[in-house]
Design a protein around this motif. Structure first.
Motif, short mmCIF file in Angstrom:
data_model
loop_
_atom_site.label_atom_id
_atom_site.label_comp_id
_atom_site.label_asym_id
_atom_site.label_seq_id
_atom_site.Cartn_x
_atom_site.Cartn_y
_atom_site.Cartn_z
N LEU A 219 0.84 -1.19 0.00
CA LEU A 219 0.00 0.00 0.00
C LEU A 219 0.88 1.25 0.00
O LEU A 219 1.86 1.32 0.74
N LYS A 220 0.51 2.22 -0.80
CA LYS A 220 1.24 3.48 -0.83
C LYS A 220 0.47 4.52 -0.03
O LYS A 220 -0.72 4.75 -0.25
N LEU A 221 1.14 5.14 0.94
CA LEU A 221 0.49 6.13 1.78
C LEU A 221 0.33 7.44 1.02
O LEU A 221 1.26 7.93 0.37
N SER A 222 -0.86 8.02 1.11
CA SER A 222 -1.13 9.30 0.48
C SER A 222 -0.47 10.41 1.30
O SER A 222 -0.08 10.20 2.46
N PRO A 223 -0.33 11.62 0.74
CA PRO A 223 0.22 12.73 1.53
C PRO A 223 -0.54 12.96 2.84
O PRO A 223 0.08 13.22 3.88
N ASP A 224 -1.87 12.87 2.80
CA ASP A 224 -2.65 13.05 4.02
C ASP A 224 -2.34 11.95 5.03
O ASP A 224 -2.24 12.21 6.24
N GLN A 225 -2.19 10.73 4.55
CA GLN A 225 -1.88 9.62 5.45
C GLN A 225 -0.48 9.75 6.04
O GLN A 225 -0.25 9.41 7.21
N LEU A 226 0.45 10.24 5.22
CA LEU A 226 1.80 10.47 5.75
C LEU A 226 1.76 11.49 6.89
O LEU A 226 2.46 11.35 7.90
N GLN A 227 0.95 12.52 6.73
CA GLN A 227 0.84 13.52 7.78
C GLN A 227 0.21 12.93 9.03
O GLN A 227 0.63 13.24 10.16
N GLN A 228 -0.80 12.03 8.85
CA GLN A 228 -1.40 11.34 9.99
C GLN A 228 -0.36 10.48 10.71
O GLN A 228 -0.33 10.43 11.96
N LEU A 229 0.48 9.81 9.94
CA LEU A 229 1.51 8.97 10.53
C LEU A 229 2.48 9.82 11.36
O LEU A 229 2.83 9.43 12.50
N LYS A 230 2.88 10.94 10.84
CA LYS A 230 3.81 11.81 11.58
C LYS A 230 3.17 12.30 12.88
O LYS A 230 3.84 12.37 13.92
N SER A 231 1.88 12.60 12.81
CA SER A 231 1.19 13.07 14.02
C SER A 231 1.15 11.96 15.07
O SER A 231 1.34 12.22 16.27
N LEU A 232 0.90 10.73 14.66
CA LEU A 232 0.85 9.61 15.61
C LEU A 232 2.22 9.36 16.24
O LEU A 232 2.33 9.05 17.43
#
Length: 702
Positions: free
Chosen positions: A683-696
């Motif tokens: 799965l490729k993380l979208s830009p929004d998902q990457l930002q969610q990951l950084k927040s977590l």
């Protein structure tokens, strides 16, 4: 069947059965089949059988049981899909020695109007107490079907006595139900190629699915023998003749859809092969369900036969994938679809924006609608659905009851309620379940509102093996009938010591649909566990795992200890084994067993359990304690601040997720992380998902 009386014949001769022939002719004019129960000595039954076969004079004869005469077709369980849907003039069931009750129910649909259904048994006192070797299918070790008295014979005899079935007992005059003066209606006629007007309306409705609104599926339902599969075949043949292509057909198995292919071949005058997968240059193609969901081929129309034998979640997927679908299935009957399908799937369809259309076929193809044999089979095997739902009074606390299976013979109303409740609440309840309910020793717990059963649980007692047998099972050298829980603990969990203890397995727990979401299931389970505490040390269960069901059992104090790798055919869900120690002193051992399972499951996610739903992985997996070094944590925080690229820290993310997941809500993004980093899906993380990951990451490490 009101308005009928038994009429004894003044005389009879085994060699002159004109009275029987006359009766059959009368039944044929009424569009009925004639059921006749003949009991007596082997010599008497042999003479009767020989005379009946001789009188048949070359007509098609189906035989169920041993000692099939020459020229008959013997019905065997292994060939069931080949003879279901075929026709015969005479059906003889030799129940003198061994009786497969599944086949008794299923075979009745093969007999055409005017045909004779002849049941051969010993005299009542002997038949109701003798063993039935076929019970080996339902009895658990160490019970022996060759010596265990069969209870189902007595139950079936009671149901036969209550129905309008002809009786011919040795040394007594034969008796047959007689006609009243009420005129009979002939079999419903229809324009060729249709057998009934119901079938014609069904075919017209299938055409409308293709020409009408998208996303408005057709639900085609009926009892057995109403011509549903033939209707699918007739519609498909007509569409092919009109030049329509990309017609897809699916069902529980290739065998279950052969009637559709046979009908198409007949209408198009094409050669038919029993395992044909496509017809007319691929205009109609069969796809196994798993292949259909995986490859998602294009289709102008999807036909789903025997839909009730397919788990509801998979039917929902088909409805989402294809815009024009026909779901055809039996409402209930000897194949055991139960009414859970009709309730649950219909509720799903009703919630869809475009809704759905439903067509019911009422008229049987081979006989009249009020046929005595169909009524006998429906009543004898409790296949009638209640026309009116019982009124439940929940103002007072429901009463708790415990019954033993042997009590059900003397409690027919209770048995009827239990079986109907199982059919209502479960998508697949069949003759085998009723058979097992009466023959297999087990406990039945219930909650009742007055006389009405609103919830029930079926519980079997397992284990108690000797040290030698438990060790043999643990080493894979021996398996015994039944004892699913004890054997799995011994073999899969390598705990033969547990299998030496007596334990209880909750086979099913169901709550009446009108009384669900009120805590009744939890209450019943708690009270049953309290009662079982005086009988066994452990109680467990095995079921098709869903997040909701796992939560229900966890709330009741059960812990997961084993998960199957492959999905169950019936539910399309993986089977989960959960266990609870009843004495508090043994609970620590179960917790340790569960922890070992949860940690092992984590390591299986990228391999054997790669297709496990991420929701279940989040619930069931508890990774072993891991620590990130200070340097590793710093790398992740730099990534979270945008100072490191994802590839540089991706190897650390599975460890970070294992360390932190217990602090996160299992929302859709966390499930994406599980699929990506634990199950290794590309799965490729979208830009929004990457930002969610950084927040977590900041939330957990900052």
């Amino acid at each position: 069947m009101a308005g009928y009386r038994l009429c004894p014949f003044a005389a009879y001769s085994l060699m002159d059965l004109q009275w029987l022939l006359d009766a059959q002719q009368g039944y044929e004019q009424a569009g009925w089949r004639l059921p006749l129960w003949c009991s007596g000595s082997p010599e008497f039954l042999s003479s009767v059988c020989a005379a009946v076969v001789q009188q048949a004079n070359g007509k098609s004869l189906y035989w169920l049981g041993t000692d099939a005469p020459e020229g008959s077709i013997q019905l065997k369980a292994q060939q069931k899909q080949l003879w279901l849907g075929t026709e015969c003039d005479l059906l003889i069931i030799n129940a003198q020695q061994e009786t497969d009750w599944d086949l008794v129910a299923a075979s009745a649909g093969c007999l055409r109007a005017g045909g004779l259904w002849l049941l051969l048994t010993p005299l009542e006192p002997q038949w109701t107490t003798q063993p039935n070797p076929a019970n080996k299918r339902v009895l658990s070790y160490p019970l022996d079907a060759k010596v265990q008295n069969g209870r189902f014979q007595k139950f079936f005899m009671q149901r036969l006595s209550a129905e309008f079935c002809g009786r011919w007992q040795e040394h007594q005059l034969p008796q047959l139900p007689t006609f009243t003066d009420q005129p009979r209606v002939s079999l419903q006629s229809a324009t060729f190629p249709y057998k009934t007007t119901d079938q014609q309306l069904a075919v017209e409705a299938i055409h409308k699915v293709l020409s009408g609104h998208r996303r408005r599926p057709l639900l085609l339902t009926a009892h057995r023998g109403r011509g549903k599969s033939t209707a699918l075949g007739l519609a498909a043949a007509q569409l092919i003749q009109q030049g329509k292509t990309q017609l897809l057909l699916t069902g529980p198995s290739p065998q279950s859809v052969q009637r559709v292919f046979k009908t198409v071949a007949e209408r198009l005058n094409l050669p038919y092969q029993s395992r044909q997968q496509q017809i007319a240059q691929g205009a109609l193609q069969f796809y196994p369900l798993d292949a259909l969901l995986q490859h998602q081929p294009k289709a102008s129309l999807l036909l789903v036969d025997e839909a009730a034998a397919i788990p509801t979640p998979l039917l929902e997927q088909l409805n989402q994938l294809y815009s024009r679908v026909v779901f055809s299935s039996t409402e209930h009957g000897y194949e055991g679809t139960g009414r859970g399908f009709a309730l649950k799937f219909r509720q799903y369809l009703q919630a869809q924006p475009a809704g759905f259309r439903e067509v019911k076929l009422h008229q049987p193809i081979r006989y009249q609608q009020d046929d005595p044999l169909e009524q006998l089979i429906f009543n004898a095997f409790l296949l009638h659905s209640p026309s009116v739902q019982p009124e439940l009074c929940l103002d007072q606390q429901p009463s708790f009851h415990c019954y033993k299976s042997e009590e059900l013979l003397t409690r027919p109303d209770l048995l009827q309620q239990l079986f109907q409740l199982l059919s209502l609440a479960h998508y697949q309840t069949d003759i085998h379940d009723l058979w097992s309910l009466l023959e297999q020793p087990q406990l039945i717990y219930s909650l009742q509102s007055g006389p009405v059963v609103i919830a029930c649980a079926l519980v079997s007692i397992e284990g108690g093996f000797s040290h030698e047998l438990a060790t043999q099972i643990a080493h894979g050298q021996r398996r015994v009938q039944g004892h699913l829980l004890a054997q799995s603990l011994a073999y899969h969990c390598l705990r033969p010591d547990l299998a030496q203890q007596q334990m209880a397995r909750v086979q099913r727990i169901v709550v009446h649909p009108s009384s669900q979401q009120q805590g009744l299931g939890s209450s019943l389970l708690a009270q049953a566990s309290e009662d079982l505490a005086s009988k066994v040390l452990y109680v467990g269960t095995s079921f098709g795992a869903t997040p909701q069901l796992v939560g229900f059992w966890q709330k009741a104090g059960f812990h997961p200890v084993k998960l199957s790798v492959f999905s169950q055919q019936a539910s399309a869900e993986q089977s989960l084994l959960m266990l609870k120690a009843l004495p508090p002193a043994l609970q620590a051992d179960v917790l340790a067993l569960s922890q070992e399972f949860s940690q092992l499951l984590y390591w299986q996610l990228a391999d054997q359990q790669r297709e496990l739903p991420a929701e279940l992985a989040a619930i069931l997996c508890k990774p072993a304690a891991v620590l990130l070094t200070a340097a590793q944590q710093q790398q992740l925080l730099l990534f979270a601040d945008g100072l490191r690229s994802l590839p540089l820290v991706e190897a650390l993310l599975p460890l970070w997720l294992a360390l932190s997941i217990q602090h996160f809500q299992p929302n859709e993004f966390v499930l994406v992380l599980i699929r990506r980093y634990w199950q290794k899906h590309p799965l490729k993380l979208s830009p929004d998902q990457l930002q969610q990951l950084k927040s977590l990451i900041k939330q957990s490490l900052g």
